[in-house]
Design a protein around this motif. Sequence first.
Motif, PDB file in Angstrom:
ATOM      1  N   GLN A  56       0.787  -1.103   0.135  1.00 31.31           N
ATOM      2  CA  GLN A  56       0.115  -0.126  -0.106  1.00 31.31           C
ATOM      3  C   GLN A  56       0.831   1.357  -0.093  1.00 31.31           C
ATOM      4  OE1 GLN A  56      -2.775  -0.896   3.132  1.00 31.31           O
ATOM      5  NE2 GLN A  56      -4.338  -1.213   1.674  1.00 31.31           N
ATOM      6  N   HIS A  59       0.781   1.451  -3.746  1.00 36.06           N
ATOM      7  CA  HIS A  59      -0.745   1.220  -4.294  1.00 36.06           C
ATOM      8  C   HIS A  59      -1.803   2.192  -3.542  1.00 36.06           C
ATOM      9  CE1 HIS A  59       0.586  -1.173  -7.785  1.00 36.06           C
ATOM     10  NE2 HIS A  59       1.323  -1.979  -6.709  1.00 36.06           N
ATOM     11  N   TYR A  62      -7.403   0.881   0.074  1.00 35.95           N
ATOM     12  CA  TYR A  62      -8.385   0.130  -0.699  1.00 35.95           C
ATOM     13  C   TYR A  62      -9.375   1.098  -1.487  1.00 35.95           C
ATOM     14  CZ  TYR A  62      -7.644  -4.733   0.298  1.00 35.95           C
ATOM     15  OH  TYR A  62      -7.238  -6.142   0.114  1.00 35.95           O
ATOM     16  N   LEU A  65      -7.531   1.721  -4.621  1.00 39.85           N
ATOM     17  CA  LEU A  65      -7.498   0.567  -5.532  1.00 39.85           C
ATOM     18  C   LEU A  65      -8.932   0.413  -6.072  1.00 39.85           C
ATOM     19  CD1 LEU A  65      -5.548  -1.942  -3.343  1.00 39.85           C
ATOM     20  CD2 LEU A  65      -4.947  -1.031  -5.387  1.00 39.85           C
ATOM     21  N   ARG A  68      -9.456   2.132  -8.920  1.00 42.35           N
ATOM     22  CA  ARG A  68      -8.895   1.741 -10.247  1.00 42.35           C
ATOM     23  C   ARG A  68      -9.611   0.667 -11.045  1.00 42.35           C
ATOM     24  NH1 ARG A  68      -2.364   0.667  -9.998  1.00 42.35           N
ATOM     25  NH2 ARG A  68      -2.918  -0.224 -11.908  1.00 42.35           N
ATOM     26  N   MET A  72     -14.960  -3.072 -12.899  1.00 40.86           N
ATOM     27  CA  MET A  72     -15.121  -4.407 -13.027  1.00 40.86           C
ATOM     28  C   MET A  72     -16.156  -5.090 -12.741  1.00 40.86           C
ATOM     29  SD  MET A  72     -12.223  -6.231 -10.448  1.00 40.86           S
ATOM     30  CE  MET A  72     -11.544  -7.885 -10.934  1.00 40.86           C
ATOM     31  N   VAL A  77     -13.654  -6.023  -7.158  1.00 39.17           N
ATOM     32  CA  VAL A  77     -13.213  -6.923  -6.188  1.00 39.17           C
ATOM     33  C   VAL A  77     -12.542  -6.260  -4.985  1.00 39.17           C
ATOM     34  CG1 VAL A  77     -10.876  -7.092  -7.402  1.00 39.17           C
ATOM     35  CG2 VAL A  77     -11.749  -8.952  -6.168  1.00 39.17           C
ATOM     36  N   HIS A  78     -11.968  -4.858  -5.029  1.00 41.58           N
ATOM     37  CA  HIS A  78     -11.301  -4.371  -4.027  1.00 41.58           C
ATOM     38  C   HIS A  78     -12.478  -3.635  -3.034  1.00 41.58           C
ATOM     39  CE1 HIS A  78      -7.739  -4.162  -6.925  1.00 41.58           C
ATOM     40  NE2 HIS A  78      -7.525  -5.173  -5.996  1.00 41.58           N
ATOM     41  N   CYS A  87      -3.546  -8.252   0.991  1.00 41.98           N
ATOM     42  CA  CYS A  87      -3.487  -8.292  -0.583  1.00 41.98           C
ATOM     43  C   CYS A  87      -3.170  -9.887  -0.746  1.00 41.98           C
ATOM     44  CB  CYS A  87      -2.297  -7.596  -1.005  1.00 41.98           C
ATOM     45  SG  CYS A  87      -2.168  -5.932  -0.583  1.00 41.98           S
ATOM     46  N   CYS A  90      -5.454 -13.050  -2.084  1.00 47.95           N
ATOM     47  CA  CYS A  90      -5.598 -12.922  -3.809  1.00 47.95           C
ATOM     48  C   CYS A  90      -4.185 -12.786  -4.588  1.00 47.95           C
ATOM     49  CB  CYS A  90      -6.596 -11.941  -4.057  1.00 47.95           C
ATOM     50  SG  CYS A  90      -8.160 -12.301  -3.433  1.00 47.95           S
ATOM     51  N   HIS A  91      -3.471 -11.715  -4.151  1.00 48.28           N
ATOM     52  CA  HIS A  91      -2.261 -11.569  -4.781  1.00 48.28           C
ATOM     53  C   HIS A  91      -1.094 -12.423  -4.375  1.00 48.28           C
ATOM     54  CE1 HIS A  91      -3.997  -8.554  -7.546  1.00 48.28           C
ATOM     55  NE2 HIS A  91      -4.475  -7.872  -6.438  1.00 48.28           N
ATOM     56  N   GLU A  97      -2.192 -15.818  -9.266  1.00 51.29           N
ATOM     57  CA  GLU A  97      -3.384 -15.391  -8.269  1.00 51.29           C
ATOM     58  C   GLU A  97      -4.262 -16.369  -7.816  1.00 51.29           C
ATOM     59  OE1 GLU A  97      -5.541 -12.533 -10.436  1.00 51.29           O
ATOM     60  OE2 GLU A  97      -4.068 -11.114 -10.168  1.00 51.29           O
ATOM     61  N   MET A 111     -11.772  -7.504 -16.501  1.00 51.85           N
ATOM     62  CA  MET A 111     -11.554  -6.151 -16.262  1.00 51.85           C
ATOM     63  C   MET A 111     -11.936  -5.117 -17.395  1.00 51.85           C
ATOM     64  SD  MET A 111      -9.816  -5.747 -13.516  1.00 51.85           S
ATOM     65  CE  MET A 111      -8.524  -4.402 -14.005  1.00 51.85           C
ATOM     66  N   ARG A 115      -7.760  -0.325 -18.780  1.00 52.50           N
ATOM     67  CA  ARG A 115      -6.476  -0.876 -17.994  1.00 52.50           C
ATOM     68  C   ARG A 115      -5.239  -0.223 -18.560  1.00 52.50           C
ATOM     69  NH1 ARG A 115      -4.992  -6.845 -15.774  1.00 52.50           N
ATOM     70  NH2 ARG A 115      -3.859  -5.980 -14.160  1.00 52.50           N
TER      71      ARG A 115
HETATM   72  C1  HEC Z   1     -10.244 -10.341  -3.018  1.00 49.82           C
HETATM   73  C2  HEC Z   1      -9.233 -10.456  -4.113  1.00 49.82           C
HETATM   74  C3  HEC Z   1      -8.426  -9.346  -3.912  1.00 49.82           C
HETATM   75  C4  HEC Z   1      -7.682  -8.719  -2.901  1.00 49.82           C
HETATM   76  C5  HEC Z   1      -7.540  -8.920  -1.531  1.00 49.82           C
HETATM   77  C6  HEC Z   1      -6.827  -7.792  -3.605  1.00 49.82           C
HETATM   78  N1  HEC Z   1      -6.906  -7.593  -4.740  1.00 49.82           N
HETATM   79 FE1  HEC Z   1      -5.911  -6.551  -6.285  1.00 49.82          FE
HETATM   80  N2  HEC Z   1      -6.836  -7.289  -7.917  1.00 49.82           N
HETATM   81  C7  HEC Z   1      -7.595  -8.536  -7.736  1.00 49.82           C
HETATM   82  C8  HEC Z   1      -8.219  -8.996  -9.025  1.00 49.82           C
HETATM   83  C9  HEC Z   1      -8.964 -10.066  -9.204  1.00 49.82           C
HETATM   84  C10 HEC Z   1      -7.771  -7.948  -9.779  1.00 49.82           C
HETATM   85  C11 HEC Z   1      -7.844  -7.875 -11.593  1.00 49.82           C
HETATM   86  C12 HEC Z   1      -7.159  -8.708 -12.084  1.00 49.82           C
HETATM   87  C13 HEC Z   1      -5.769  -8.561 -12.155  1.00 49.82           C
HETATM   88  O1  HEC Z   1      -5.308  -7.524 -12.420  1.00 49.82           O
HETATM   89  O2  HEC Z   1      -4.990  -9.470 -11.515  1.00 49.82           O
HETATM   90  C14 HEC Z   1      -6.974  -7.042  -9.164  1.00 49.82           C
HETATM   91  C15 HEC Z   1      -6.287  -5.926  -9.566  1.00 49.82           C
HETATM   92  C16 HEC Z   1      -5.282  -5.154  -8.944  1.00 49.82           C
HETATM   93  C17 HEC Z   1      -4.258  -3.991  -9.338  1.00 49.82           C
HETATM   94  C18 HEC Z   1      -4.590  -3.525 -10.894  1.00 49.82           C
HETATM   95  C19 HEC Z   1      -5.596  -2.776 -11.080  1.00 49.82           C
HETATM   96  C20 HEC Z   1      -5.597  -2.278 -12.578  1.00 49.82           C
HETATM   97  O3  HEC Z   1      -5.917  -1.167 -12.931  1.00 49.82           O
HETATM   98  O4  HEC Z   1      -5.476  -3.321 -13.618  1.00 49.82           O
HETATM   99  C21 HEC Z   1      -3.558  -3.680  -8.477  1.00 49.82           C
HETATM  100  C22 HEC Z   1      -2.508  -2.326  -8.538  1.00 49.82           C
HETATM  101  C23 HEC Z   1      -4.092  -4.333  -7.289  1.00 49.82           C
HETATM  102  N3  HEC Z   1      -4.913  -5.230  -7.641  1.00 49.82           N
HETATM  103  C24 HEC Z   1      -3.479  -4.288  -6.029  1.00 49.82           C
HETATM  104  C25 HEC Z   1      -3.733  -4.879  -4.804  1.00 49.82           C
HETATM  105  C26 HEC Z   1      -3.170  -4.457  -3.623  1.00 49.82           C
HETATM  106  C27 HEC Z   1      -1.971  -3.576  -3.315  1.00 49.82           C
HETATM  107  C28 HEC Z   1      -3.914  -5.202  -2.719  1.00 49.82           C
HETATM  108  C29 HEC Z   1      -3.886  -5.247  -1.078  1.00 49.82           C
HETATM  109  C30 HEC Z   1      -4.026  -4.061  -0.575  1.00 49.82           C
HETATM  110  C31 HEC Z   1      -5.116  -5.978  -3.523  1.00 49.82           C
HETATM  111  N4  HEC Z   1      -4.967  -5.678  -4.448  1.00 49.82           N
HETATM  112  C32 HEC Z   1      -5.959  -6.940  -2.754  1.00 49.82           C
HETATM  113  C33 HEC Z   1      -8.073  -9.130  -6.455  1.00 49.82           C
HETATM  114  C34 HEC Z   1      -7.851  -8.699  -5.215  1.00 49.82           C
END
Ligand code: HEC
Length: 115
Positions: A56, A59, A62, A65, A68, A72, A77-78, A87, A90-91, A97, A111, A115
């Motif tokens: 964070q 990035h 939440y 995020l 961004r 979707m 999802v955020h 994070c 999922c990531h 993922e 998405m 993007r």
């Molecule tokens: C519940 C699942 C989940 C969680 C928890 C999560 N994400 Fe994501 N995130 C996704 C998915 C699904 C996508 C869209 C697909 C992808 O880009 O993988 C995404 C996309 C993103 C993107 C790209 C967005 C874009 O503009 O394309 C970023 C940056 C990101 N996540 C950062 C984070 C960060 C930092 C955290 C923790 C603070 C977080 N995510 C927590 C599921 C999650």
Amino acid sequence: MPKALLFTAVLLSTLVMSAAGSAATLAETHAARGVACSGCHEENPPARPVETARCQSCHGDYQKLAERTRNMQPTNVHANHLGDLDCSECHQGHQPEKLVCSECHQFKFTMPKSR
Ligand code: HEC
Ligand code: HEC
Ligand code: HEC
Ligand code: HEC
């Protein structure tokens, strides 16, 4: 197909695959954008997972995020009823993922083109 054309076709399909981010890990996509190991890991060599606060610091929270990924489908999802998750729910850094939502739902996320 002439050789030159065939080569172009193969090259194109490779590009399309990497644009979709097929199997690239976070570490790989970050390296490609100039974020080295030390961008995520404080210690060298890395010996611990990376904390959410570290992600964070680059990035944002939440709210940022969720902004961004606001387009979707079928849901953002955020911004969900589980609150501010780590994070890593999922990531993952070095593995594909996973999606904590899948424990209960069957979302097929898409998405937006923006993007
Ligand atoms: C519940 C699942 C989940 C969680 C928890 C999560 N994400 Fe994501 N995130 C996704 C998915 C699904 C996508 C869209 C697909 C992808 O880009 O993988 C995404 C996309 C993103 C993107 C790209 C967005 C874009 O503009 O394309 C970023 C940056 C990101 N996540 C950062 C984070 C960060 C930092 C955290 C923790 C603070 C977080 N995510 C927590 C599921 C999650
Ligand atoms: C985008 C952030 C990010 C980057 C960049 C990154 N990692 Fe990681 N790394 C993680 C996360 C998150 C974990 C926790 C395990 C997982 O999710 O795969 C991890 C775990 C590790 C671990 C295991 C630590 C333990 O718990 O024992 C090692 C070793 C490691 N990374 C090495 C590296 C190396 C070497 C690089 C540079 C080539 C690198 N990482 C780049 C996020 C990152
Ligand atoms: C040193 C700054 C930095 C840190 C720390 C960092 N990122 Fe990133 N991340 C970036 C940059 C720069 C990009 C590429 C531009 C963008 O999409 O914001 C990116 C892109 C992403 C993307 C979308 C690109 C993709 O397909 O992989 C996701 C998802 C993401 N980061 C998640 C994370 C997570 C999760 C962590 C913590 C484990 C993390 N980042 C740590 C700088 C960082
Ligand atoms: C422990 C189980 C569980 C997990 C994990 C979970 N949900 Fe839910 N979710 C529910 C239940 C129960 C409902 C309410 C019943 C319903 O409408 O299906 C619900 C309802 C919803 C709804 C409104 C109804 C719908 O299906 O459109 C959305 C959107 C939603 N969840 C998104 C998410 C997202 C995104 C994640 C991952 C970050 C997630 N949920 C993770 C159990 C869960």
